[in-house]
Design an enzyme around this catalytic site. Sequence first.
Site, mmCIF file in Angstrom:
data_model
loop_
_atom_site.group_PDB
_atom_site.id
_atom_site.type_symbol
_atom_site.label_atom_id
_atom_site.label_comp_id
_atom_site.label_asym_id
_atom_site.label_seq_id
_atom_site.Cartn_x
_atom_site.Cartn_y
_atom_site.Cartn_z
ATOM 1 N N SER A 162 1.463 -1.781 -0.321
ATOM 2 C CA SER A 162 1.619 -1.121 -1.615
ATOM 3 C C SER A 162 0.565 -0.033 -1.719
ATOM 4 O O SER A 162 -0.432 -0.038 -0.974
ATOM 5 C CB SER A 162 1.425 -2.136 -2.753
ATOM 6 N N TYR A 174 -3.164 -9.373 -6.745
ATOM 7 C CA TYR A 174 -2.197 -8.467 -6.134
ATOM 8 C C TYR A 174 -2.870 -7.417 -5.253
ATOM 9 O O TYR A 174 -2.507 -7.242 -4.090
ATOM 10 C CB TYR A 174 -1.338 -7.798 -7.207
#
Length: 317
Positions: A162, A174
């Site tokens: 990401s 995350y």
Amino acid sequence: ICALLLAAALAIGWYIRDSLKVDDFNQKHVLITGCDSGFGNLLAKQLDRRGFAVIAACLTEKGASDLASAASPRLKTLLLNVTDSESIKRAVEFVSAEVGERGLWGLVNNAGRSIPIGPAEWMQLEDFTKVLDVNLIGVIDVTLQFLPLLKKARGRVVNVASIFGRLSLVGGGYCLSKWGVEAFSDSLRRDMYHFGIKVGIIEPGFFKTAVTRVDLIEDDQRRLWDRLPQDVKDSYGANYFHNYIKAQNFSMGVLCSSDLSKVTNCMQHALSARYPHTRYAAGWDAKLLWIPLSYLPSFVQDFFITLLIPVPKSEKI
């Protein structure tokens, strides 16, 4: 003029080289995790239409049955929980029977989760491990168990990281997990190079998937906020949570793209190109904003990110 002609020739040569494909898609098996929805679901259908022998791993029976009904009979589904090593072992046995001596051409580590996500002070240790177990430890466990089959085929590993693996925009597990995926992928690429295995990293920007569903994120953040001690809440201010959610929803609304094919096309190239890229930035925001920002000094990054979130009441105390 000579310089322009040379640049044009190089650009054409790069385009031609980038367009070259491997042969015999129908003889190449690809395992994709996280196919219940989002990128994995679309990629499974996309590769199935291209003729790949797709094995789509879903977390739920409904996800598997819905996908099977939307694809050709060639596509196979299986149930897989990437946080359960026994579940992964069963998947290895299933895939081994499917691929035989040809081995596994492609492994796409796509399964992931985002919540809990929010300011680090709102978290407890288990909030980090919930995300890390799926997004990082799960990726490592799946990859290690499937490496023998990948070595047989001299295949490809495609890991979904990401832009959060370049910039820590928010607290929680995350960003940590995606930085870990970047590091694991880099070391794996170098270790497996001599065995003919190529490793690609997908770095999507913001897209409309289950990972970015603002209702789920907001509900979980309200849980985190409600359990905080009152003195911690007071340090942020009475309106901080409302302002945080408002800013978050605005940013998601502006940045999130509904065109998931921008990501799945990168994945497909990583699996089908004769000369795949090491990294793929997917989405206009990744290419034009987040990736360039990641190369700037930390104080520039910090200044930009503070523009996106509200300031706690007691910041200057």
